[in-house]
Design an enzyme around this catalytic site. Structure first.
Site, PDB file in Angstrom:
ATOM      1  N   LYS A  17     -12.175  -1.620   7.741  1.00  0.00           N
ATOM      2  CA  LYS A  17     -11.308  -2.734   8.555  1.00  0.00           C
ATOM      3  C   LYS A  17     -11.723  -2.613  10.065  1.00  0.00           C
ATOM      4  O   LYS A  17     -12.462  -3.575  10.643  1.00  0.00           O
ATOM      5  CB  LYS A  17     -10.125  -2.719   8.373  1.00  0.00           C
ATOM      6  CG  LYS A  17      -9.664  -2.833   6.959  1.00  0.00           C
ATOM      7  CD  LYS A  17      -8.261  -2.356   6.438  1.00  0.00           C
ATOM      8  CE  LYS A  17      -7.901  -2.360   5.019  1.00  0.00           C
ATOM      9  NZ  LYS A  17      -8.034  -3.606   4.461  1.00  0.00           N
ATOM     10  N   ASP A  72      -1.270   6.823   6.243  1.00  0.00           N
ATOM     11  CA  ASP A  72      -2.445   5.732   5.922  1.00  0.00           C
ATOM     12  C   ASP A  72      -2.524   4.934   7.115  1.00  0.00           C
ATOM     13  O   ASP A  72      -1.687   4.314   7.416  1.00  0.00           O
ATOM     14  CB  ASP A  72      -2.021   5.139   4.576  1.00  0.00           C
ATOM     15  CG  ASP A  72      -3.007   3.901   4.471  1.00  0.00           C
ATOM     16  OD1 ASP A  72      -4.019   4.002   5.101  1.00  0.00           O
ATOM     17  OD2 ASP A  72      -2.702   3.269   3.367  1.00  0.00           O
ATOM     18  N   TRP A  77       0.978  -1.133  -0.226  1.00  0.00           N
ATOM     19  CA  TRP A  77       0.015  -0.033  -0.047  1.00  0.00           C
ATOM     20  C   TRP A  77       0.835   1.369  -0.152  1.00  0.00           C
ATOM     21  O   TRP A  77       0.512   2.182  -0.628  1.00  0.00           O
ATOM     22  CB  TRP A  77      -1.126   0.020   1.214  1.00  0.00           C
ATOM     23  CG  TRP A  77      -1.913  -1.198   0.920  1.00  0.00           C
ATOM     24  CD1 TRP A  77      -2.030  -2.261   1.886  1.00  0.00           C
ATOM     25  CD2 TRP A  77      -3.014  -1.413   0.217  1.00  0.00           C
ATOM     26  NE1 TRP A  77      -3.105  -3.119   1.498  1.00  0.00           N
ATOM     27  CE2 TRP A  77      -3.663  -2.469   0.252  1.00  0.00           C
ATOM     28  CE3 TRP A  77      -3.449  -0.673  -0.959  1.00  0.00           C
ATOM     29  CZ2 TRP A  77      -4.809  -3.071  -0.391  1.00  0.00           C
ATOM     30  CZ3 TRP A  77      -4.317  -1.098  -1.755  1.00  0.00           C
ATOM     31  CH2 TRP A  77      -5.161  -2.330  -1.604  1.00  0.00           C
TER      32      TRP A  77
END
Ligand SMILES: Cc1ncc(COP(=O)(O)O)c(C=O)c1O
Length: 364
Positions: free
Chosen positions: A196, A172, A102
């Site tokens: 999540k 992030d 990511w």
């Protein structure tokens, strides 16, 4: 009650049963309103109350500072990979700490828009660890430094705050947001896809500072209106129709977190959940080969491999037959990944640890 299994999915992931029940009960009528949440205007008072309570609860949970504002945006964390450089690059470059797939994607987006500098990368070590603060090679005057607090695919997590010596820190936090207290004072922008730890897919929580001189106040003229943080700040996340149902469920999750005692209590709970699974790995390190170095182990995504891909497959299949789903590792790395986010029940962690011991006995 509907039969529920242990869901180890990396995201979208398990949500608290209480939250799902409350959302279900309000589907046809939000309280006495006679209309469900998906059927009312985003500019109506009932929705604005939900939005504002969610913002206030997030402020409470994270102890946000006065100039930190909460936005609810669409486009996933992936759109933030683009919005961050679009809004912040100002002729200066940006520093990226690369700790997994990511962060590589975030870096690639910034690279399309300006100059980037890799402040540290653990790619040559298969992303098995987080770089130490003394390994970060920050550039002189970057517009910002970007980090990824938890690497969902490799199962590593920062267990210390990145040291950026006053430079604007952008993080992030998609896969460990609200799983533990953080030192918010250090962060310029925090963003996290909700799916999540914070709710369903469809909304991204973004915390930005708007108090600093100039930051976001003069977006570049070619920036599309919806990609400008200023637009969303000026309109309190209501420039256009936001993902109302997703925001509603996030709101229920935030209330649930507060009822559970907030982030310190959640962090303790998360440690207790990860412990039996890591203990099962450590009890048989030649059979259960943990991916992450111990100091970098994620409390959210626990990654390991068995001696052969065939055994990985057998493990996933037999676990599924015993009511444990979502254990297959990410398609790019294989192996096993057990995701144990906030709402994942501790009974599931013990069930997996017992299954691991039994599987080892039969196959080791
Ligand atoms: C750490 C991290 N960042 C970004 C993303 C991408 O999020 P989205 O699918 O919301 O764009 C994910 C998705 O799993 C992730 O785990």
């Amino acid at each position: 009650m509907t039969h529920r299994i242990f869901n180890f999915s990396a995201g979208p992931a398990v949500l608290p049963v209480e939250v799902l029940e409350e959302a279900r009960d309000n589907l046809l009528s939000l309280g006495p309103l006679g209309m469900g949440i998906m059927e009312i205007s985003h500019r109506s008072k009932p929705f604005e109350d939900i939005l504002h309570e969610a913002q206030d609860n997030l402020r409470r949970l994270l102890s946000l500072e006065n100039d930190q504002r909460v936005l609810f945006l669409a486009g996933g964390a992936t759109l933030q990979f683009s919005m961050v450089p679009m809004n912040l690059l100002d002729g200066r470059g940006a520093d990226y700490v690369v700790t997994g797939e990511w962060s590589k994607k975030a870096l690639a987006e910034a690279r399309r828009l300006g100059s980037v500098h890799i402040a540290a990368s653990t790619e040559s070590e298969q992303f098995r660890r987080i770089p130490r603060n003394d390994e970060l090679r920050l550039s002189e005057d970057p517009a910002y430094v970007h980090t990824t607090s938890n690497n969902t695919i490799y199962g590593t997590q920062w267990h210390w705050e990145p040291e950026t010596a006053g430079r604007l820190l952008v993080c992030d936090m998609s896969s460990d947001f609200l799983s533990r207290p953080i030192d918010v004072a250090r962060y310029g922008i925090i963003y996290a896809g909700a799916q999540k730890n914070a709710g369903p897919a469809g909304v991204t929580l973004v915390i930005v500072r708007d108090g600093r001189e100039g930051l976001f106040q003069k977006p570049r003229p070619d920036l599309p209106i919806l990609l400008s943080y200023k637009t969303h700040l000026d309109n309190d996340s209501l420039y256009n129709t936001p993902p109302v149902f997703a925001i509603y469920v996030v709101h229920l999750c935030l209330r649930w977190l507060l009822r559970r005692g907030g982030l310190a209590a959640m962090a303790e709970h998360n440690q207790k959940k990860a412990a039996p699974i890591y203990a099962a790995i450590d009890a048989a390190p030649d059979f259960y080969r943990g991916h992450a170095h111990k100091a970098s182990r994620s409390l959210m995504n626990i990654t390991f491999r068995l001696p052969t891909p065939e055994l990985d497959e057998k493990f996933v299949k037999e676990a599924k037959a015993q009511g444990m789903d979502g254990l297959k590792g990410h398609r790019s790395v294989g192996g096993i990944r057990a995701s144990v986010y906030n709402a994942f029940p501790i009974e599931g962690a013990h069930a997996l640890a017992s299954f691991m011991a039994e599987f080892l006995r039969k196959n080791g």
